[in-house]
Design a protein around this motif. Structure first.
Motif, PDB file in Angstrom:
ATOM      1  N   ALA A 161      82.149  13.009  70.333  1.00  0.00           N
ATOM      2  CA  ALA A 161      81.816  14.277  70.647  1.00  0.00           C
ATOM      3  C   ALA A 161      81.721  14.490  71.662  1.00  0.00           C
ATOM      4  CB  ALA A 161      80.105  14.433  70.530  1.00  0.00           C
ATOM      5  N   MET A 162      82.075  14.127  72.670  1.00  0.00           N
ATOM      6  CA  MET A 162      82.945  14.817  74.176  1.00  0.00           C
ATOM      7  C   MET A 162      83.215  13.301  74.862  1.00  0.00           C
ATOM      8  SD  MET A 162      81.059  16.399  77.354  1.00  0.00           S
ATOM      9  CE  MET A 162      80.536  18.313  76.301  1.00  0.00           C
ATOM     10  N   ILE A 163      84.850  13.715  75.668  1.00  0.00           N
ATOM     11  CA  ILE A 163      85.716  12.316  76.118  1.00  0.00           C
ATOM     12  C   ILE A 163      85.496  13.100  77.988  1.00  0.00           C
ATOM     13  CG2 ILE A 163      87.682  11.257  77.048  1.00  0.00           C
ATOM     14  CD1 ILE A 163      87.955  11.436  74.280  1.00  0.00           C
ATOM     15  N   LEU A 164      84.548  12.590  78.761  1.00  0.00           N
ATOM     16  CA  LEU A 164      84.628  12.797  80.033  1.00  0.00           C
ATOM     17  C   LEU A 164      86.009  11.795  81.030  1.00  0.00           C
ATOM     18  CD1 LEU A 164      80.703  13.239  80.488  1.00  0.00           C
ATOM     19  CD2 LEU A 164      82.469  15.469  80.428  1.00  0.00           C
ATOM     20  N   ALA A 165      86.645  13.130  81.842  1.00  0.00           N
ATOM     21  CA  ALA A 165      87.674  11.653  83.717  1.00  0.00           C
ATOM     22  C   ALA A 165      86.382  11.782  84.895  1.00  0.00           C
ATOM     23  CB  ALA A 165      88.215  12.748  83.186  1.00  0.00           C
ATOM     24  N   THR A 166      86.566  10.810  84.808  1.00  0.00           N
ATOM     25  CA  THR A 166      85.743  10.503  85.962  1.00  0.00           C
ATOM     26  C   THR A 166      85.926   9.341  87.223  1.00  0.00           C
ATOM     27  OG1 THR A 166      84.223   9.484  86.567  1.00  0.00           O
ATOM     28  CG2 THR A 166      85.447   7.631  85.390  1.00  0.00           C
ATOM     29  N   GLN A 167      86.466  10.008  88.609  1.00  0.00           N
ATOM     30  CA  GLN A 167      86.824   9.135  89.664  1.00  0.00           C
ATOM     31  C   GLN A 167      86.374   9.669  90.869  1.00  0.00           C
ATOM     32  OE1 GLN A 167      90.408  10.935  89.752  1.00  0.00           O
ATOM     33  NE2 GLN A 167      91.716   9.974  91.702  1.00  0.00           N
ATOM     34  N   GLY A 168      85.681   8.918  91.714  1.00  0.00           N
ATOM     35  CA  GLY A 168      85.289   8.766  93.070  1.00  0.00           C
ATOM     36  C   GLY A 168      85.074   7.810  93.924  1.00  0.00           C
ATOM     37  N   ASP A 169      84.928   8.036  95.061  1.00  0.00           N
ATOM     38  CA  ASP A 169      84.660   6.740  95.817  1.00  0.00           C
ATOM     39  C   ASP A 169      84.036   6.467  96.252  1.00  0.00           C
ATOM     40  OD1 ASP A 169      88.311   6.897  96.448  1.00  0.00           O
ATOM     41  OD2 ASP A 169      88.212   8.407  97.814  1.00  0.00           O
TER      42      ASP A 169
END
Length: 205
Positions: A161-169
Motif C-alpha cells: 500500500a505504501m513504501i516509506l524511506a527512513t533515515q536518521g541518527d
C-alpha cells in the motif's frame, strides 16, 4: 600592507547524500526482468526501508561516489595549487616592502597586479565550487531516479500500500518503530544490485 585573504579550500569531502522516496502503489504495466527478493510483509502492507543502508550498500551509489570524489579531489588539488602560488607571490611582495626594496610606484603597480590575481583566483575558485555542486547534484539525481524506478517495478509484484524511506541518527524518520517484518531494506538492496550488475553487463557487451 595587509596580507590579502586567500581561498585555499572550497568544499569538504563529499558527504552523505540525503534522499527520501515515498511511493504509493503504481501499476503502469511495466514488468521487470529482475526477480524481487522475498520479504516478510504481505501485499497491502505499509512497509519501509533504510535509505542510509541502501546508499551505503548499493553498488551504483558506491561507483558514482568514487567517480565524483575523484573529480572533486582533482579540482581541489588544482585550486589549492593556484592558491598556494598566489600566497607565495603575496608573501614575496610583502617581504620586499618590509625590506624597502621597491619604490612606491613599483610597489603600487605590483600591489594592483596582485589584487587582480587575487580577484581572478576567487572567481576561479567560485566557478570550481559550482562545478562540484553540479557534479553532486547530478549524482543525487541519478541515484534518486534509479532507486525510484526500481521501487516502482519492485512494487508491481509486491503490491504494498505504501513504501516509506527512513533515515536518521537519533530517531529514524519517519519510522521510529515498526515490525521488523515490514523492513524491506535487504530485499531492495539485493534487487537494486542485481539490476545494476545486469545493466553494467549489458553496456559492456
Amino acid at each position: 600592507m595587509k596580507k590579502l585573504p586567500l581561498i585555499l579550500s572550497i568544499i569538504s569531502t563529499l558527504g552523505v547524500i540525503a534522499l527520501a522516496i515515498v511511493m504509493l502503489t503504481k501499476d503502469n504495466g511495466n514488468k521487470t526482468e529482475t526477480p524481487a527478493a522475498e520479504t516478510g510483509a504481505q501485499a497491502g502492507a505499509i512497509v519501509y526501508f533504510d535509505m542510509g543502508r541502501v546508499l551505503a550498500e548499493y553498488d551504483m551509489a558506491n561507483d558514482l561516489n568514487s567517480v565524483v570524489e575523484t573529480k572533486i579531489n582533482s579540482i581541489n588539488q588544482e585550486v589549492n595549487r593556484r592558491g598556494s602560488k598566489l600566497e607565495k607571490d603575496i608573501a614575496a611582495f610583502q617581504d620586499k616592502i618590509n625590506k624597502g626594496l621597491l619604490t612606491q610606484s613599483v610597489a603600487e603597480q605590483q600591489s594592483k597586479k596582485l589584487a587582480e590575481q587575487q580577484n581572478s583566483f576567487q572567481q576561479y575558485a567560485a566557478q570550481k565550487q559550482q562545478e562540484i555542486m553540479e557534479e553532486q547534484q547530478v549524482m543525487t539525481n541519478q541515484l534518486a531516479d534509479a532507486i525510484n524506478n526500481f521501487i516502482v517495478k519492485f512494487n508491481e509484484e509486491k503490491k504494498y500500500a505504501m513504501i516509506l524511506a527512513t533515515q536518521g541518527d537519533i530517531l529514524p524518520s519517519p519510522v521510529v518503530t515498526a515490525d521488523p517484518e515490514l523492513d524491506i531494506t535487504d530485499a531492495l538492496i539485493e534487487g537494486l544490485n542485481a539490476d545494476y550488475i545486469k545493466t553494467k553487463n549489458a553496456k559492456a557487451e
